[in-house]
Every structure is written in structure tokens, then in C-alpha cells.
Design an enzyme around this catalytic site. Sequence first.
Site, short mmCIF file in Angstrom:
data_model
loop_
_atom_site.label_atom_id
_atom_site.label_comp_id
_atom_site.label_asym_id
_atom_site.label_seq_id
_atom_site.Cartn_x
_atom_site.Cartn_y
_atom_site.Cartn_z
N LEU A 101 0.83 -1.21 0.00
CA LEU A 101 0.00 0.00 0.00
C LEU A 101 0.87 1.26 0.00
CD1 LEU A 101 -2.34 -1.50 2.69
CD2 LEU A 101 -2.94 -1.19 0.27
N PRO A 102 0.29 2.40 -0.40
CA PRO A 102 1.09 3.61 -0.61
C PRO A 102 1.67 4.28 0.64
CG PRO A 102 -0.95 3.70 -1.89
CD PRO A 102 -1.08 2.56 -0.93
N THR A 132 5.95 0.73 2.32
CA THR A 132 7.00 1.50 2.97
C THR A 132 6.34 2.55 3.84
OG1 THR A 132 8.53 1.17 1.13
CG2 THR A 132 8.99 3.01 2.61
N LYS A 207 14.46 -0.10 5.09
CA LYS A 207 13.95 0.46 3.84
C LYS A 207 14.08 1.98 3.81
CE LYS A 207 11.98 0.84 -0.12
NZ LYS A 207 10.62 0.44 -0.45
N LYS A 282 7.44 11.12 -0.02
CA LYS A 282 6.88 10.53 1.20
C LYS A 282 7.95 9.75 1.96
CE LYS A 282 5.14 6.60 1.14
NZ LYS A 282 5.54 5.19 1.43
#
Length: 335
Positions: A101-102, A132, A207, A282
Site C-alpha cells: 500500500l502507498p 514503505t 527500507k 513521502k
Amino acid sequence: MAALGKARFLLQHKCSVYKLSGCRYFSVQSVRHSESKSPVGFIGLGNMGGPMAKNLIKNGYSVTVFDVSEQSKEDLRKAGANVVSSPAAVASEVDTIVTMLPSNPHVIEVYTGKSGILSTVKPGSLLIDSSTIDPMVSIDMAEQCSKKNATFMDAPVSGGVLAAASGALTFMVGGPASEFPAAKIILENMGKNVIHCGGVGTGEAAKVCNNMMLAISMIGASETMNMGIKLGLEPKVLKDVLCTSSARCWSLDTYNPVPGVLEGVPSSKDYQGGFATELMVKDLGLAQNVATTLKSPTPLGSLAHQIYRVMCNKGYARKDFSSAYMFLQDEKEEK
């Protein structure tokens, strides 16, 4: 600040017992099926999630999927997936689920919303989140899942859309060591490297570090290719020189930002697909938040964040982040 201090402790903690908000919870011992081809759920079928779900199907798994995009669902239906109407519907049918998911709000809604996974999750389920997001959100989701006798693991990826399509992703996994083998069985069908980083949240920590480095290197690759081409070097020749010299990096040899240098990468497709600049912003925001909290100097990370934010304001938000090369070209033309 107290909460952030707890987060730091949790990211370093290697045991299967975690302390959150004064309570204790234990990693759930799964009662999932032992056979490796048990049905899998997949939620989030975008540029990365779609190819990942297809690789599970190609490797013999029965996959139940959901996405908010009708087109994405239809694409997976044609690939052989079972399409359902909500995350809750996915959780009611399978006991192993992968989510891609975003951002933080999407993960929270998919897991804890009215029609979320946790409304119907089966006891003993394994929930693997490859989004992430902020490590603290992963830790919170793990606590919420534990209350439903389910195990949550964070497993963000690296490699981009080409690796997602070819099944060559790297997974950075955070969660109980006892559950890692079960997660690895699933993830190996979508990637070539599956690395256990430690407790819940450490996958996301790895990450965040990776993507900050990637953002910096892509800007460097774009600047270097731009200057070399202006000096009269043919782009493919310059790429070959750099990639057989000490400047070699993924942003040059695998994901080159100059159109026409490599086939199949976003730069050769008008920067469509791939990893959107707005998503890189983001991720760099997550990195800067962590850096500020830990008082870790990141001058290049901060500058990269600013550059990609400017790119978004200049119309590059939905284009792949390698469009930094074109952004530099546009800046030159405006001066």
C-alpha cells in the site's frame, strides 16, 4: 518523545516479546497450513503489488485479491486471481495475506478500518506488509494484530518495477524470528533476497535507509549523465564507462535516468510507471523524521527531499523519480 524512545527500543529489540504502551504481547504461534502452496491473499495491486501477486499465481498459488482500482482487479482476475470486495473479504478466505500500500493512512485503514483485515482475520494468520511506512505504524499494527491472535511482519521491498515483474525483489523483513521461515516461503516466490532484519519495524528502518540512499544516488546519476552528455559523450558510452568504473551504482546500471539508454525502464517510457516522485517525497519525509528524532545528520538526504518536493511542484509528482534527469533539463531551459 517518550513514544519515540519506545520505538527506538523496539527497533533494536531482538526477542519475540515486545513492550508497547505499558502492555506486553507475545508473537503468535501460527496454526496455518503446513503445505507451501496454501492460498494467499494480496491487497494493493499497483505498479509493485500487481506484478508481485501475479508471480504468486505463476508459482502455483491460489491468490485472493483486493484493490480500490477496478482496472487493477480486472487485470488480476485475467491472470487467474480470485477477486473479492474488501480487505475483510480477503481475510475471511485465507490465513496468509500480503499487503502493498502507498502510505501510513492506507495501511491503517486496510488493517483496522470497518471493512479491514482485522474485522474478519482468522486466529493464527500471518499478515505481511510490504508497504514503505513509518516503523512506528508497523509496531502499532503488530500490536493490533496480536490482539486478534495474528502475526504481523513488515517486509518492504527494494528493486523497483522491473524486479517486481521478474520476481527479483529484495525483502527486508521485521518480525518474530519464529515466523520468519513461514514468511520466507511466500516471499521467495516474489524475490531473490529475503533478509530478516530483526523485530517488528526493523524492515521499515532498513527500507527508509535504502530509499534515502537511492534518492541521493539518482540525483547524482542524473547530474552526472547530464554533464557528460553536454561534454559530447554519447549517453550509452557514458553509461558503460561509469558502470565499469568506481561510479557504478543501481541508478546507473539498472535504472538509468536518461531516455533510450536502457530498455524497459521508466526513463524510456516517458517516465511512466515505476516509483512516483510523490512517493519518493513521502519516503524521504519518513527518513527526515527519523533523522530529526535520532539527531542523525543527513545533509544530502535533506537536500534530496527538497529537490524532489520542488519536482512535485513542477509537475513531476506522478512521473517516476528518475525524471530528476528531465527536471535538470527543464531547469537549464528556464535559466
